[in-house]
Motif scaffolding. Structure first.
Motif, PDB file in Angstrom:
ATOM      1  N   PRO A   1     118.842 100.384  53.120  1.00 55.15           N
ATOM      2  CA  PRO A   1     118.791 101.739  53.680  1.00 55.15           C
ATOM      3  C   PRO A   1     120.007 102.061  54.545  1.00 55.15           C
ATOM      4  CG  PRO A   1     116.786 100.504  54.167  1.00 55.15           C
ATOM      5  CD  PRO A   1     117.759  99.539  53.602  1.00 55.15           C
ATOM      6  N   ARG A   2     120.476 103.280  54.453  1.00 55.91           N
ATOM      7  CA  ARG A   2     121.659 103.718  55.196  1.00 55.91           C
ATOM      8  C   ARG A   2     121.401 103.700  56.697  1.00 55.91           C
ATOM      9  NH1 ARG A   2     122.402 107.912  52.725  1.00 55.91           N
ATOM     10  NH2 ARG A   2     124.105 107.259  51.377  1.00 55.91           N
ATOM     11  N   GLY A   3     122.413 103.256  57.430  1.00 59.76           N
ATOM     12  CA  GLY A   3     122.339 103.295  58.885  1.00 59.76           C
ATOM     13  C   GLY A   3     121.450 102.229  59.489  1.00 59.76           C
ATOM     14  N   GLN A   4     120.963 101.316  58.656  1.00 58.12           N
ATOM     15  CA  GLN A   4     120.069 100.282  59.173  1.00 58.12           C
ATOM     16  C   GLN A   4     120.651  98.895  58.962  1.00 58.12           C
ATOM     17  OE1 GLN A   4     116.051 100.675  57.853  1.00 58.12           O
ATOM     18  NE2 GLN A   4     115.942 102.825  58.436  1.00 58.12           N
ATOM     19  N   LEU A   5     120.026  97.945  59.634  1.00 60.05           N
ATOM     20  CA  LEU A   5     120.450  96.565  59.454  1.00 60.05           C
ATOM     21  C   LEU A   5     119.430  95.822  58.592  1.00 60.05           C
ATOM     22  CD1 LEU A   5     122.003  94.195  62.056  1.00 60.05           C
ATOM     23  CD2 LEU A   5     120.250  93.359  60.496  1.00 60.05           C
ATOM     24  N   THR A   6     119.893  95.312  57.475  1.00 58.41           N
ATOM     25  CA  THR A   6     119.036  94.514  56.602  1.00 58.41           C
ATOM     26  C   THR A   6     119.477  93.065  56.660  1.00 58.41           C
ATOM     27  OG1 THR A   6     118.721  96.359  55.094  1.00 58.41           O
ATOM     28  CG2 THR A   6     118.241  94.168  54.232  1.00 58.41           C
ATOM     29  N   SER A   7     118.534  92.167  56.920  1.00 57.46           N
ATOM     30  CA  SER A   7     118.866  90.746  56.922  1.00 57.46           C
ATOM     31  C   SER A   7     118.521  90.126  55.592  1.00 57.46           C
ATOM     32  CB  SER A   7     118.060  90.003  57.986  1.00 57.46           C
ATOM     33  OG  SER A   7     118.569  90.265  59.238  1.00 57.46           O
ATOM     34  N   LEU A   8     119.386  89.202  55.151  1.00 58.57           N
ATOM     35  CA  LEU A   8     119.044  88.339  54.023  1.00 58.57           C
ATOM     36  C   LEU A   8     118.728  86.989  54.636  1.00 58.57           C
ATOM     37  CD1 LEU A   8     122.048  89.273  51.698  1.00 58.57           C
ATOM     38  CD2 LEU A   8     119.743  90.241  51.685  1.00 58.57           C
ATOM     39  N   LEU A   9     117.458  86.617  54.520  1.00 60.10           N
ATOM     40  CA  LEU A   9     117.020  85.405  55.197  1.00 60.10           C
ATOM     41  C   LEU A   9     116.529  84.419  54.157  1.00 60.10           C
ATOM     42  CD1 LEU A   9     116.118  83.915  57.836  1.00 60.10           C
ATOM     43  CD2 LEU A   9     113.973  85.170  57.671  1.00 60.10           C
TER      44      LEU A   9
ATOM     45  N   VAL B   1     136.578  88.610  67.672  1.00 63.74           N
ATOM     46  CA  VAL B   1     137.782  89.097  67.002  1.00 63.74           C
ATOM     47  C   VAL B   1     137.448  89.485  65.554  1.00 63.74           C
ATOM     48  CG1 VAL B   1     140.124  88.513  66.241  1.00 63.74           C
ATOM     49  CG2 VAL B   1     139.296  87.687  68.454  1.00 63.74           C
ATOM     50  N   GLY B   2     136.676  88.620  64.880  1.00 61.11           N
ATOM     51  CA  GLY B   2     136.288  88.901  63.497  1.00 61.11           C
ATOM     52  C   GLY B   2     135.485  90.192  63.391  1.00 61.11           C
ATOM     53  N   LEU B   3     134.626  90.396  64.378  1.00 56.02           N
ATOM     54  CA  LEU B   3     133.796  91.607  64.387  1.00 56.02           C
ATOM     55  C   LEU B   3     134.663  92.846  64.641  1.00 56.02           C
ATOM     56  CD1 LEU B   3     130.821  92.392  64.175  1.00 56.02           C
ATOM     57  CD2 LEU B   3     130.627  92.123  66.646  1.00 56.02           C
ATOM     58  N   ALA B   4     135.576  92.724  65.611  1.00 57.74           N
ATOM     59  CA  ALA B   4     136.449  93.858  65.917  1.00 57.74           C
ATOM     60  C   ALA B   4     137.306  94.222  64.704  1.00 57.74           C
ATOM     61  CB  ALA B   4     137.344  93.518  67.112  1.00 57.74           C
ATOM     62  N   ARG B   5     137.783  93.201  63.988  1.00 54.58           N
ATOM     63  CA  ARG B   5     138.589  93.458  62.797  1.00 54.58           C
ATOM     64  C   ARG B   5     137.788  94.233  61.745  1.00 54.58           C
ATOM     65  NH1 ARG B   5     140.482  88.118  60.090  1.00 54.58           N
ATOM     66  NH2 ARG B   5     138.234  87.960  59.757  1.00 54.58           N
ATOM     67  N   ALA B   6     136.504  93.824  61.598  1.00 54.42           N
ATOM     68  CA  ALA B   6     135.664  94.500  60.602  1.00 54.42           C
ATOM     69  C   ALA B   6     135.353  95.932  61.026  1.00 54.42           C
ATOM     70  CB  ALA B   6     134.381  93.713  60.383  1.00 54.42           C
ATOM     71  N   LEU B   7     135.170  96.147  62.339  1.00 49.02           N
ATOM     72  CA  LEU B   7     134.860  97.498  62.812  1.00 49.02           C
ATOM     73  C   LEU B   7     136.083  98.409  62.747  1.00 49.02           C
ATOM     74  CD1 LEU B   7     132.643  96.603  65.912  1.00 49.02           C
ATOM     75  CD2 LEU B   7     131.877  97.648  63.767  1.00 49.02           C
ATOM     76  N   ALA B   8     137.265  97.817  62.960  1.00 49.61           N
ATOM     77  CA  ALA B   8     138.480  98.627  63.093  1.00 49.61           C
ATOM     78  C   ALA B   8     138.804  99.426  61.830  1.00 49.61           C
ATOM     79  CB  ALA B   8     139.672  97.733  63.468  1.00 49.61           C
TER      80      ALA B   8
ATOM     81  N   MET C   1     124.472  93.390  68.664  1.00 46.05           N
ATOM     82  CA  MET C   1     124.228  93.908  67.314  1.00 46.05           C
ATOM     83  C   MET C   1     123.280  95.103  67.361  1.00 46.05           C
ATOM     84  SD  MET C   1     125.972  92.476  65.008  1.00 46.05           S
ATOM     85  CE  MET C   1     125.213  93.272  63.624  1.00 46.05           C
ATOM     86  N   LEU C   2     122.227  94.981  68.184  1.00 42.80           N
ATOM     87  CA  LEU C   2     121.265  96.072  68.275  1.00 42.80           C
ATOM     88  C   LEU C   2     121.951  97.365  68.704  1.00 42.80           C
ATOM     89  CD1 LEU C   2     118.186  94.380  69.997  1.00 42.80           C
ATOM     90  CD2 LEU C   2     118.485  94.961  67.578  1.00 42.80           C
ATOM     91  N   GLU C   3     122.826  97.231  69.732  1.00 44.13           N
ATOM     92  CA  GLU C   3     123.529  98.418  70.216  1.00 44.13           C
ATOM     93  C   GLU C   3     124.495  98.956  69.163  1.00 44.13           C
ATOM     94  OE1 GLU C   3     125.317  97.722  74.075  1.00 44.13           O
ATOM     95  OE2 GLU C   3     123.313  97.049  74.740  1.00 44.13           O
ATOM     96  N   LEU C   4     125.137  98.008  68.486  1.00 37.74           N
ATOM     97  CA  LEU C   4     126.103  98.395  67.463  1.00 37.74           C
ATOM     98  C   LEU C   4     125.425  99.197  66.350  1.00 37.74           C
ATOM     99  CD1 LEU C   4     129.071  97.651  67.468  1.00 37.74           C
ATOM    100  CD2 LEU C   4     128.554  95.790  65.894  1.00 37.74           C
ATOM    101  N   VAL C   5     124.257  98.694  65.914  1.00 35.88           N
ATOM    102  CA  VAL C   5     123.556  99.372  64.833  1.00 35.88           C
ATOM    103  C   VAL C   5     123.138 100.771  65.284  1.00 35.88           C
ATOM    104  CG1 VAL C   5     121.542  99.322  63.320  1.00 35.88           C
ATOM    105  CG2 VAL C   5     122.760  97.211  63.847  1.00 35.88           C
ATOM    106  N   ARG C   6     122.708 100.849  66.547  1.00 36.50           N
ATOM    107  CA  ARG C   6     122.296 102.159  67.027  1.00 36.50           C
ATOM    108  C   ARG C   6     123.491 103.075  67.247  1.00 36.50           C
ATOM    109  NH1 ARG C   6     119.879 101.350  71.925  1.00 36.50           N
ATOM    110  NH2 ARG C   6     118.885  99.569  70.942  1.00 36.50           N
ATOM    111  N   GLY C   7     124.599 102.523  67.776  1.00 37.77           N
ATOM    112  CA  GLY C   7     125.762 103.331  68.141  1.00 37.77           C
ATOM    113  C   GLY C   7     126.595 103.775  66.946  1.00 37.77           C
ATOM    114  N   GLU C   8     126.861 102.867  66.020  1.00 39.28           N
ATOM    115  CA  GLU C   8     127.677 103.202  64.857  1.00 39.28           C
ATOM    116  C   GLU C   8     126.718 103.619  63.755  1.00 39.28           C
ATOM    117  OE1 GLU C   8     131.162 102.086  64.410  1.00 39.28           O
ATOM    118  OE2 GLU C   8     131.356 101.344  66.457  1.00 39.28           O
TER     119      GLU C   8
END
Ligand SMILES: Nc1ncnc2c1ncn2[C@@H]1O[C@H](COP(=O)(O)OP(=O)(O)O)[C@@H](O)[C@H]1O
Ligand SMILES: [Mg+2]
Lengths: 266, 252
Positions: A43-51, A155-162, A189-196
């Motif tokens: 689903p768009r705008g959500q976080l899906t985990s593959l566990l 750093v890896g996360l910032a690169r992916a967001l940039a 992550m929770l904030e990121l999912v909500r913010g972005e």
């Protein structure tokens, strides 16, 4: 268990708003059947985990969605388009960080933009912003080997967001990070999912982590690899990050997942 | 930094001290003391003969090393990036590395005479294989995850080679260059001893023939100093180009 059933009942209908659709994907490595006829909606705008237990094909699925691997059959559709290679709509966070050891934090974060041909001053300004967002201000000139594991993954996360991709693919991003940092990351992550307003696909083998951060959890089982269950926590999303781990639904879901996975632990 | 300088000085003092003592014992009548050799080196420096000699020796050395570095790295990249080329080229360089050079020199002289060409060949035969083989194995061992990272962030094949594979391989390429250049120095002197005595090789041959052992050792010593200086310069260059790759290894 009743709360989980409740969760299923309240779930948004899937076809309404999928950012990523995986349809009937199979992938073999020689004799090893890594994925078999797997279908899943994100689903768009959500976080899906593959566990799932290790070796059940989580990384393989993520790399197929990233366009880094070709499926033997089946297709992946992103925002209505069938993909066959990496694209600007997706970015990847790697389990082992995959930073350039010879490049500073600033260049590493800006690397995705550098590859897209964004001018130096512009991409560095964007990188600065995301370095600040992930809390690494002051480390722009540092090299990866001077940073802790947690900082490297920032750093890896910032690169992916940039690169501002619509879909973020994260392959066990916190598994090489110490426990305290991992908790901080999960909260972030929770904030990121909500913010972005982005779609997150998050691979993990930690049940608690998956339940803590996910809007939707897809449980993958091996031999043959398949989606055995989809779980959508509902009640504790709005309760604030401190209370999640105390919520009865959180605990129930963790138990339920453990019950279905325990048979697959060697 | 200061501590490493101190350690370098200390090890120099120990080596030269041992040399001086060995010369005084003497180990052999043909083995001069350290100070006798330095005096001879001083004489050659002041009368300018050492510079004339190096002008001659450096020609095949510089040309040979430049050719080896350029073609060695290029072929190494090629071999490392494609399985076909590995199959084709690797055996050639493995054989080259193992071949006894002294046995090849007469063949080279027959083919190319006793001039510069043969000497350049000797330098290349010494220097090139290790450069090629190191470069190829470094390229083949680029971590798959940073290549995947490049692809996922839309790198072109060219970007992957220039911005990922080459920088990642650079420590091993540079160590191949260091080994190759050291071998090139040996090749240059060897060619002057075995083909025609010119330059520093001439000083060695001539001073040995008139039993002027201090001059002979002075010439040998000057080659070693030059090689060490050159390798240091190379390491500086590498550290400057790929700063984060430097985890503090030193060659000298
Ligand atoms: N490049 C490969 N070559 C052969 N087998 C592979 C390769 N990559 C993964 N596999 C196999 O495919 C299966 C799924 O792997 P993977 O997707 O990495 O699982 P996970 O990420 O869930 O641990 C495993 O059995 C693994 O051994
Ligand atoms: Mg994996």
């Amino acid at each position: 268990m009743s709360q989980t059933n409740d969760a299923f009942a309240k779930a948004v209908p899937l076809d309404a708003d999928s950012a990523v659709s995986v349809r009937n994907v199979s992938k073999n490595y020689g004799d090893v059947e890594a994925l078999k006829n797997l279908s899943l909606e994100f689903p768009r705008g959500q976080l899906t985990s593959l566990l799932g237990p290790s070796g059940c094909g989580k990384t393989t699925l993520l790399k197929i969605i990233a366009g880094l691997l070709k499926p033997d059959s089946g297709e992946v559709e992103i925002e209505g388009k069938i993909i066959s290679s990496p694209g600007p709509d997706r970015s990847f966070v790697f389990q082992d960080f995959a930073l350039l050891p010879w490049a500073s934090v600033l260049r590493n974060v800006a690397f995705g933009l550098e590859l897209r041909g964004v001018a130096k001053s512009e991409r560095e300004a964007i990188a600065e912003k995301y370095i600040k967002n992930v809390g690494l201000t002051g480390f722009e000139k540092a090299y990866p080997h001077e940073l802790s594991g947690g900082m490297r993954q920032r750093v890896g996360l910032a690169r992916a967001l940039a690169v501002d991709a619509q879909v973020l693919l994260l392959d066990e991003p916190f598994s090489a990070v110490d426990e305290q940092n991992r908790r901080k990351f999960q909260e972030d992550m929770l904030e990121l999912v909500r913010g972005e307003n982005k779609t997150f696909i998050f691979v993990t083998h930690s049940i608690e982590e998956a339940v803590y951060v996910s809007d939707q959890i897809a449980i993958l089982l091996p031999r043959p690899s398949r989606v055995s269950e989809i779980i959508r926590p509902t009640s504790f999303r709005g309760t604030g990050k401190e209370n999640i781990r105390r919520s009865p639904e959180y605990l129930d879901i963790v138990d339920e997942i453990w019950a279905s996975l325990r048979n697959y632990v060697e | 930094m200061n501590r490493s300088l101190l350690l370098k000085l200390l090890s120099a003092v120990i080596v030269f001290g041992a040399w001086e003592i060995a010369g005084r014992v003497p180990v052999s009548y043909a083995f001069p003391t350290f100070f006798e050799s330095m005096y001879a080196l001083g004489v050659m420096t002041f009368d300018g003969s050492i510079f004339t000699a190096y002008a001659e020796t450096l020609k095949p050395l510089v040309i040979g090393v430049a050719i080896s570095a350029f073609f060695g790295i290029t072929i190494g990249l090629w071999v490392g990036l494609s399985n076909r080329f590995e199959w084709l080229f690797s055996p050639i360089f493995v054989v080259m590395q193992a071949a006894p050079l002294a046995a090849l020199i007469p063949i080279l002289v027959m083919a190319y005479g006793i001039g510069l060409t043969s000497k350049v060949f000797v330098v290349c035969i010494m220097a090139m294989p290790v450069i090629v083989l190191n470069t190829a194995s470094a390229v083949r061992n680029t971590p798959a995850s940073i290549k995947d990272m490049g692809k996922s962030f839309l790198a072109s094949d060219r970007d992957i080679i220039l911005k990922i594979v080459i920088p990642a391989a650079s420590p091993v390429i540079f160590s191949g260059l260091r080994l190759g250049i050291s071998a090139g120095f040996i090749g240059a002197i060897l060619s002057e001893l075995k083909i025609t005595p010119t330059g520093v090789g001439d000083i060695i041959t001539y001073s040995r023939s008139i039993a002027d052992y201090p001059s002979m050792y002075a010439a040998i010593f000057s080659i070693i100093v030059l090689a060490v200086l050159f390798l240091n310069l190379l390491e500086r260059t590498e550290n400057y180009l790929f700063e984060g790759n430097n985890r503090g290894y030193v060659t000298d």
